[in-house]
Design a protein around this motif. Structure first.
Motif, PDB file in Angstrom:
ATOM      1  N   GLY A  48       0.836  -1.149  -0.016  1.00 21.19           N
ATOM      2  CA  GLY A  48      -0.050  -0.033   0.233  1.00 21.19           C
ATOM      3  C   GLY A  48       0.855   1.253   0.004  1.00 21.19           C
ATOM      4  N   GLU A  91     -13.506   0.084  -3.400  1.00 19.41           N
ATOM      5  CA  GLU A  91     -12.359   1.126  -2.912  1.00 19.41           C
ATOM      6  C   GLU A  91     -12.752   1.878  -1.850  1.00 19.41           C
ATOM      7  N   TYR A 112      -3.251  -3.336  -1.664  1.00 18.01           N
ATOM      8  CA  TYR A 112      -3.303  -3.690  -3.081  1.00 18.01           C
ATOM      9  C   TYR A 112      -2.459  -5.266  -2.969  1.00 18.01           C
ATOM     10  N   THR A 113      -2.745  -6.117  -4.057  1.00 18.03           N
ATOM     11  CA  THR A 113      -2.432  -7.457  -4.078  1.00 18.03           C
ATOM     12  C   THR A 113      -1.341  -7.575  -5.219  1.00 18.03           C
ATOM     13  N   ASP A 118      -4.156  -4.887 -10.188  1.00 19.81           N
ATOM     14  CA  ASP A 118      -4.201  -4.061  -8.798  1.00 19.81           C
ATOM     15  C   ASP A 118      -3.105  -2.841  -9.131  1.00 19.81           C
ATOM     16  N   ARG A 121      -5.223   0.029  -9.640  1.00 16.98           N
ATOM     17  CA  ARG A 121      -5.945   0.482  -8.471  1.00 16.98           C
ATOM     18  C   ARG A 121      -5.321   1.621  -7.916  1.00 16.98           C
ATOM     19  N   VAL A 122      -4.346   1.962  -7.851  1.00 14.11           N
ATOM     20  CA  VAL A 122      -3.274   2.851  -7.102  1.00 14.11           C
ATOM     21  C   VAL A 122      -3.712   3.956  -7.590  1.00 14.11           C
ATOM     22  N   ASN A 125      -7.507   4.915  -6.558  1.00 10.48           N
ATOM     23  CA  ASN A 125      -7.742   5.015  -5.063  1.00 10.48           C
ATOM     24  C   ASN A 125      -6.961   6.551  -4.811  1.00 10.48           C
ATOM     25  N   SER A 647       1.402   7.983  -8.707  1.00 14.51           N
ATOM     26  CA  SER A 647       0.996   6.401  -9.078  1.00 14.51           C
ATOM     27  C   SER A 647       2.081   5.875  -9.794  1.00 14.51           C
TER      28      SER A 647
END
Length: 917
Positions: A48, A91, A112-113, A118, A121-122, A125, A647
């Motif tokens: 994360g 999220e 995050y995975t 993912d 996703r950064v 989010n 990101s």
């Protein structure tokens, strides 16, 4: 920010009596944790990011911008909104306090995975966090992702906060800023006061001032480049050097002078020396030259010293040296007849020819039948606690003022913790599969820390002035420097310090906020005769890389070793515990259960703010508590103006760790060169104009490979010596890959030394580090592309990652600007700027509004993001729309229909419109 606890903190005067107990309990708590979870394996990659925001009040009519001290109020509102959404998957965001009362820290609500999807996703989010923060702001408030409030403490700006406040207060006692800017949580104010009280005086931060054509401080001072070292050299600020305690001046040097770059270690005890393994008898099998856990205990499975290798250590007793990785070596054979080590001059470089570093000279030594219990005559009675005269315990040293060429220059002076801890940054934390992987990543990321800091530089302004640096790190380092005068190498001896770590007198070479002082990975040694697959990764950290002082608490080191910690890990923890806890809460001293809690360990661990932080698994409160494994935190990156940039660097560092592990890469540098890079990274426009030390060969060498012109031949090769090599349990074993994908041979292969010590690395530009140099260095970005190809990353994830990597490539080669360069250019080209290095309030207002607009996608700056345009961030989208099915009354349905018909219009058959205006 660190360990937050509800309670009443003790003042420094009463907490001093608790310091020894807390330090000892902290080590016990670590040992209990280590024993409980050291064999933990198989954790998945979870990770994360942390983003920090500043909140500012703007007045467009008066052209003013102030710190808005509503941070806690806004944080509480945001967390309440998150709680209402907790039942819905998707999220989410966490909001936690930061040091400043105008600041907020945010993280994703779920980690995050390890899947490529993912990585997308950064940014999603981060944009969500920005939207929700904007939703909580008032119309005259903004929250740009900038590193600092550029007018903090500025003498030409009378009012810097809203509500208004005046400088000073019981916590900071500052002449420039108010205690009102400190977060109301009791930990933050107590930290500020206790740092000042332990130090014995206010912190003393001095940063080089930028010289413009009309800067008054430079009046009458002859203009020169880098103190006369040449126009091509970069001006370097060695933070932490105090030259004059009254005048606002600071010392700068030149990147071309290695002596200057080493000056942060000036005053190191003379007992810290370099030694070269130099056995004259070619038939001598080096029997007796084993690494020792302590002088009488052989480490059976270590990588043995070889002729020509350079080690760094201190002579601790007659005939023995303690190395900088925690091991010991004898200086000669048992009978004293054959010298093993040749002492090198600290001021001289390793000779240009270094016979033996090609690994052709000698095999590994022959072990005695019971190496774990072997003793040397005369050593059985050696009491290791008597080694108080070793390098770590020297209380006095040479003068800290370098004798090499330097230049005094005007400085920006600051006097409180808020100037440093008021800076925002970008951090990333990774969960590793096991303890070994977490330690490998710790070491590799430590090398990357100054590189990524320079590439993300965004702090060119301090105290309303233009600085001659671009990064925040050294400012924070000095803002929390709680070392006494004696610990800083000055003559004064503090009084009433007997309960402090090292009695407040032991020489400490760095602030508690600084780069690391020791690598921590050394491989997982197995018992003699263990199967090859259980050998563990060996030979990664050669002692020569730990080439700077590593002060430790000797008693804690011995305690950790006795409880099963290997030397490198024991040294790391014992190094952390040369510091005191800064905040102790009433009722939380002896009342803390060392077998179940880690509060005392964390009180010291969390206030060792280093470029990377190694984090053991925390205790679980119950069977339903989430499992958290071994983690490594990357802490050096600066805030970027857009979520796209933040990101990009977050994803880059994640992919860099994956490539390092997948390709078994080795980035090790001597830590003196990592520290030199940290100093260089602060320099103005370092990403474009600077050069940094970096490793030439990152892959392990195999038989026949060349490292800087030298052919590698392993020590076990039968033709390398007249003396037969010892039996190897792996000889004749099929080279099968294990579950990690590493072959048995790769597990035994030493790191790519590149031959001689100086030849394992060289100076590279940022573009060369990122994009490659010659035929021997591929560059980090191409390696990441190779990794993406390896894992078959395609489609939408690859498309966005490609844009991230293009940003980094173009920023490294100068096509795109760092935020620091862009902001500096904005200010110096503003019509209200007077070329005097002073930032008028109107200019600060316009700059911060512009930064806010860039982050929200309202303004495109191609010099920052190229052709990537930021999609507007709208607060109306902050919380989404729930598909609610709750019944409503007939009247409301009718009014909604009427509103819809009036807004959109309803067309009759034939195309004529009916209704609507």
């Amino acid at each position: 920010m660190g360990l937050l606890k509800v309670g009443k903190p003790k003042p420094w005067s009463t907490s001093k009596s608790d310091l020894p107990y807390v330090r000892s309990a902290g080590v016990r708590q670590f040992i209990n944790t280590y024993k409980r979870v050291r064999s933990l394996k198989g954790d998945s990659l979870l990770w994360g990011d942390e983003v920090e925001y500043g909140i500012f009040k703007v007045d467009g009519d008066d052209k003013t911008i102030k710190m808005c001290l509503r941070g806690k109020e806004i944080m509480d509102e945001l967390n309440q909104a998150e709680e209402k959404l907790a039942e819905f998957p998707g999220e989410g965001c966490n909001w936690v306090p930061e040091y400043g009362s105008w600041m907020i820290e945010s993280t994703p609500s779920r980690p995050y995975t390890g899947y490529a999807e993912d990585l997308l996703r950064v940014e999603k989010n981060m944009r969500l966090r920005r939207k929700r923060l904007l939703k909580a702001l008032k119309e005259d408030e903004i929250a740009p992702t900038v590193s600092t409030y550029i007018l903090m403490g500025a003498s030409h700006v009378p009012s810097q906060t809203f509500p208004p406040s005046t400088p000073g207060g019981e916590f900071s006692d500052s002449s420039y800023i108010s205690d009102a800017i400190i977060n109301p949580h009791p930990r933050f104010g107590t930290l500020t006061r206790n740092i000042r009280e332990r130090r014995g005086e206010k912190v003393n931060i001095r940063v080089p001032l930028f010289r413009d054509t009309s800067t008054p401080e430079f009046s009458g001072i002859k203009d020169s480049k880098c103190g006369g070292c040449g126009e091509e050299e970069m001006s370097v600020w060695s933070y932490g050097q105090q030259i004059h305690e009254e005048k606002d001046i600071v010392m700068t040097g030149c990147s071309g002078s290695l002596e200057w770059l080493d000056s942060s270690n000036s005053g190191a005890p003379v007992k810290l020396s370099k030694w070269r393994v130099n056995v004259q008898d070619p038939d001598q099998p080096l029997k007796g030259l084993y690494f020792r856990a302590q002088p009488g205990v052989v480490v059976a499975d270590a990588d043995w010293p070889r002729n020509g290798e350079v080690v760094v250590g201190a002579e601790v007793s007659e005939g023995w040296i303690r190395l900088q990785n925690g091991y010991y070596l004898p200086m000669s054979s048992e009978d004293g007849g054959i010298p093993y080590l040749e002492k090198l001059s600290n001021s001289s470089k390793t000779p240009t020819t270094n016979d033996g570093m090609d690994r052709k000279g000698f095999p590994s030594p022959t072990l005695s039948p019971s190496p774990s219990s072997s003793k040397l005559s005369g050593m059985e009675a050696l009491d290791l606690k008597d080694r108080k005269n070793s390098m770590e315990s020297v209380e006095s040293s040479e003068s800290t003022e370098p004798t090499i060429l330097h230049k005094m220059r005007p400085a920006i002076h600051m006097d409180a913790m808020g100037f440093g801890m008021g800076c925002c940054c970008l951090q990333v934390t990774f969960q590793a599969k096991d303890i070994d992987e977490s330690r490998i990543i710790y070491d590799q990321l430590a090398v990357l820390s100054p590189i990524l800091m320079a590439l993300t530089a965004s702090t060119p302004f301090l105290k309303g002035r233009i600085a001659d640096i671009d990064c925040r790190w050294g400012v924070i380092s000095e803002s929390v420097d709680d070392r006494t005068r004696a610990e800083r190498g000055m003559d004064a001896v503090a009084e009433d310090t007997d309960t402090m770590a090292g009695k407040g007198k032991k020489r400490l070479f760095k602030s508690r906020y600084d780069s690391i002082s020791t690598y921590i990975y050394q491989g997982a040694c197995s018992a003699p005769g263990a199967p090859c697959g259980e050998m563990g990764f060996q030979n990664r950290v050669m002692n020569k890389y730990n080439d700077i002082p590593v002060p430790i608490d000797e008693d804690h080191y011995l305690q950790l070793r006795a409880q099963g910690c290997d030397p490198s890990l024991a040294q790391h923890v014992a190094h952390l515990f040369i510091r005191d806890p800064l905040v102790i809460f009433e009722g939380s001293v002896e009342e803390v259960d060392d077998t179940k809690q880690t509060e005392h360990f964390e009180s010291i661990q969390s206030t060792n703010w280093q470029t990377v932080r190694w984090k053991p698994p925390p205790p679980r409160d119950g069977p339903n508590s989430p499992h958290i494994g071994w983690r490594t935190e990357f802490r050096s990156m600066e805030m970027q103006l857009t979520d796209f940039e933040n990101s990009a660097f977050t994803v880059f560092i994640v992919l860099a760790t994956r490539a390092i592990l997948a390709f078994d890469l080795n980035l090790y540098l001597p830590l003196s060169r990592v520290d030199a890079n940290m100093q260089r990274a602060h320099s103005r426009d370092a990403a474009r104009t600077g050069k940094f030390f970096f490793r030439r060969h990152m892959a392990p060498l195999e038989l026949g490979d060349k490292g800087y012109g030298e052919v590698y031949e392993p020590a076990h090769h039968t033709s390398s010596s007249k003396t037969p090599p010892p039996s190897n349990p792996c000889d004749g074993v099929k080279e099968e890959e294990d579950s990690t994908g590493a072959s048995n041979h790769r597990r035994r292969a030493p790191c790519a030394t590149g031959g001689m010590e100086e030849n394992s690395y060289e100076e590279m530009t940022m573009s060369e580090i990122m994009n490659g140099k010659g035929s021997y260095f591929p560059g980090l970005v191409p390696l990441i592309y190779a990794y993406l190809e390896l894992i078959k990353c395609e489609g939408q994830p690859f498309e966005r990652i490609n844009q991230y990597l293009n940003l980094i490539k173009k920023r490294s080669n100068g096509e795109l600007k760092t935020p620091a360069t862009w902001m500096r250019d904005y200010v110096t080209s503003h019509p209200d700027y007077k070329n005097d290095s002073v930032i008028p309030e109107s200019v600060a207002h316009d700059l911060m509004v512009a930064c806010s607009e860039i982050g929200e996608g309202k303004r495109h700056e191609p010099s920052l993001t190229g052709d990537v345009r930021i999609e507007p961030v709208l607060k109306e989208d902050a919380y989404g729309v729930k598909l609610d099915s709750e019944r409503v009354g007939e009247g409301k349905v009718f009014s909604l229909l009427q509103k819809y018909m009036k807004r959109a219009g309803v067309r009759e058959e034939g195309g004529e419109e009916k209704g609507g205006d």
